[in-house]
Write an enzyme that holds these catalytic residues in place. Structure first.
Site, PDB file in Angstrom:
ATOM      1  N   ASP A   1      61.981  -2.417  99.381  1.00 21.15           N
ATOM      2  CA  ASP A   1      62.733  -2.358 100.639  1.00 21.15           C
ATOM      3  C   ASP A   1      63.196  -3.753 101.063  1.00 21.15           C
ATOM      4  OD1 ASP A   1      62.932   0.290 101.331  1.00 21.15           O
ATOM      5  OD2 ASP A   1      61.055   0.337 102.475  1.00 21.15           O
TER       6      ASP A   1
ATOM      7  N   LYS B   1      70.762  10.913  93.845  1.00 20.86           N
ATOM      8  CA  LYS B   1      70.611   9.767  94.750  1.00 20.86           C
ATOM      9  C   LYS B   1      69.184   9.443  95.184  1.00 20.86           C
ATOM     10  CE  LYS B   1      71.106  12.403  98.950  1.00 20.86           C
ATOM     11  NZ  LYS B   1      71.545  12.463 100.304  1.00 20.86           N
TER      12      LYS B   1
ATOM     13  N   SER C   1      77.495   2.762  97.522  1.00 24.20           N
ATOM     14  CA  SER C   1      76.379   2.629  98.460  1.00 24.20           C
ATOM     15  C   SER C   1      76.089   1.162  98.720  1.00 24.20           C
ATOM     16  CB  SER C   1      75.137   3.276  97.839  1.00 24.20           C
ATOM     17  OG  SER C   1      73.970   2.910  98.552  1.00 24.20           O
TER      18      SER C   1
ATOM     19  N   LYS D   1      75.274   3.013  90.475  1.00 25.12           N
ATOM     20  CA  LYS D   1      76.393   2.758  91.402  1.00 25.12           C
ATOM     21  C   LYS D   1      77.156   1.506  90.984  1.00 25.12           C
ATOM     22  CE  LYS D   1      75.900   6.208  94.313  1.00 25.12           C
ATOM     23  NZ  LYS D   1      76.887   7.307  94.316  1.00 25.12           N
TER      24      LYS D   1
ATOM     25  N   TYR E   1      68.913   4.072  90.104  1.00 23.85           N
ATOM     26  CA  TYR E   1      69.937   4.701  90.956  1.00 23.85           C
ATOM     27  C   TYR E   1      70.985   3.667  91.385  1.00 23.85           C
ATOM     28  CZ  TYR E   1      72.063   5.851  95.432  1.00 23.85           C
ATOM     29  OH  TYR E   1      72.954   5.999  96.456  1.00 23.85           O
TER      30      TYR E   1
ATOM     31  N   ASN F   1      71.894  20.095  94.543  1.00 23.32           N
ATOM     32  CA  ASN F   1      71.136  19.648  95.722  1.00 23.32           C
ATOM     33  C   ASN F   1      71.839  20.133  96.991  1.00 23.32           C
ATOM     34  OD1 ASN F   1      69.135  18.266  97.137  1.00 23.32           O
ATOM     35  ND2 ASN F   1      70.299  16.359  97.198  1.00 23.32           N
TER      36      ASN F   1
ATOM     37  N   ASN G   1      64.165   9.712 102.913  1.00 25.48           N
ATOM     38  CA  ASN G   1      64.792   8.854 103.918  1.00 25.48           C
ATOM     39  C   ASN G   1      64.176   9.040 105.294  1.00 25.48           C
ATOM     40  OD1 ASN G   1      67.436   9.675 101.931  1.00 25.48           O
ATOM     41  ND2 ASN G   1      66.890   7.536 102.195  1.00 25.48           N
ATOM     42  N   LEU G   2      64.395   8.035 106.131  1.00 28.28           N
ATOM     43  CA  LEU G   2      63.720   7.985 107.425  1.00 28.28           C
ATOM     44  C   LEU G   2      64.070   9.150 108.355  1.00 28.28           C
ATOM     45  CD1 LEU G   2      61.913   6.420 109.416  1.00 28.28           C
ATOM     46  CD2 LEU G   2      63.943   5.118 110.108  1.00 28.28           C
TER      47      LEU G   2
ATOM     48  N   ILE H   1      77.176  14.446 102.810  1.00 35.39           N
ATOM     49  CA  ILE H   1      78.356  13.682 103.253  1.00 35.39           C
ATOM     50  C   ILE H   1      79.632  14.431 102.855  1.00 35.39           C
ATOM     51  CG2 ILE H   1      79.504  11.429 103.230  1.00 35.39           C
ATOM     52  CD1 ILE H   1      76.801  10.220 102.333  1.00 35.39           C
TER      53      ILE H   1
END
Ligand code: UD1
Length: 331
Positions: A294, A84, A124, A152, A148, A35, A198-199, A12
């Protein structure tokens, strides 16, 4: 005057640096390339046609960070740097607390010492945990499901305390929903090392033949097709949200939280199908058990960002998939 971007070489961060440069800000990146890699700085420069100053500095190293502030006239900071990965945070909580919270503490201390009080923080939607209802607005209760997420929330609390201690501070807490997509140039994007969590990176790796098939985590959720619903947002829209937020820092003191999402939810199966349409490739998939932790459905009410920042996401799911795929093909 320059904008200091911590974690500016990351996914990002790099897209935000490009948009900052396009809008004629001077950009200074501080990143330890944990990363990410230095190559992405050159790519940012190539896209924007401008140069960027960068420092290979770990934010836990107070003296080096202080040095960056001594050498430059910094107007505001956008703070992306942090760890993250949810699973890793469960396995290594101390590492997560130390890195994410320690680096933010150092950053605030150095900013205060140099009288820099404008900050945009990369939070987030994970701070909402399991939502009681959707769409989520910024007043929804904050609760963490893992270390995590807890870092935040703790950082948001810390920043609220810091802002309350001195009225010069203006701090924007940007709560991102699910960023996907990549820059149209195909030069920057998300490149997770190892198995993607992640997806979207998982889908693009399956499409590219790096992985055999996608596991769809859970098909018995109380949604139309039984799979989880999320608010996917194009990373360039997200980057533009940071610019708007930066411009509005003068309009308040203290902290303001903003949801950055589209307000539209899509299920896992809808994302797969949009990707198949964008790429012309069928994604081999198997239906498996739910992934622990989830939330069934999560999407934003982005009204506050629209009204107060004059920002809303423009790019649709198909474009997000096309851009993610172009990026994967360039790897
Ligand atoms: C995840 C994190 C969240 C973090 C965010 C950062 C968890 C539980 N949540 O959000 O804390 O802020 O990433 O980007 O890890 N899915 C599959 N198969 C896969 C991967 C994902 O079916 O191989 C599904 C998931 O079950 C979920 C959806 O796709 O329903 C999106 O998953 P993901 O991209 O990991 O995002 P979040 O879980 O929303």
């Amino acid at each position: 005057m320059s904008i200091l971007v911590t974690g500016g070489a990351g996914y990002i961060g790099s897209h935000t640096c490009v948009e900052l440069l396009n809008a004629n800000y001077d950009v200074i990146i501080v990143d330890n390339f944990d990363n990410s890699n230095e190559d992405s700085v050159a790519r940012i420069e190539k896209i924007a046609g401008k140069s960027v100053k960068y420092y290979n500095v770990n934010l836990l190293d107070f003296d080096s960070l202080n040095h960056v502030f001594m050498q430059n006239k910094i107007e505001a900071v956008i703070h992306f740097a942090g760890l993250k990965a949810v699973g890793e945070s469960v396995a290594k909580p101390l590492y997560y607390y130390e890195t994410n919270i320690g680096s933010t503490l150092n950053l605030c201390k150095v900013m205060e010492a140099h009288h820099v009080y404008k900050l945009v923080f990369s939070s987030s939607a994970t701070v909402y945990g399991m939502p009681d209802s959707v769409p989520l607005n910024e007043t929804a209760p904050l609760r963490a499901l893992n270390p995590y997420g807890r870092t935040k929330i703790i950082i948001e609390d810390l920043l609220r305390d810091v802002a309350a201690s001195n009225e010069n501070w203006c701090i924007s807490l940007l709560r991102y929903f699910n960023p996907i997509g990549a820059h149209k140039s195909g030069l920057i994007g998300e490149n997770p090392s190892g198995m993607p969590n992640n997806l979207m990176p998982f889908i693009t790796q399956v499409a590219a033949g790096v992985r055999e098939e996608l596991s769809v985590f859970g098909t018995d959720y109380p949604t139309d097709d039984g799979t989880c619903v999320r608010d996917y947002i194009h990373v360039v829209d997200l980057a533009l949200g940071h610019l708007k937020s930066l411009e509005k820092l003068d309009s308040f003191t203290g902290t303001q939280a903003y949801n950055l999402g589209t307000g539209q939810g899509y299920s896992v199966l809808e994302v797969i199908s949009a990707f198949e349409q964008a790429s012309g490739i069928t994604i081999p998939k198997k239906m498996v058990e739910r992934r622990p932790g989830d939330a069934p459905v999560s999407y934003a009410d982005p009204t506050k960002a629209k009204n107060e920042l004059g920002w809303s996401a423009k790019r649709d799911l198909l474009e997000m998939c096309e851009d993610s795929w172009r990026w994967q093909l360039s790897l």
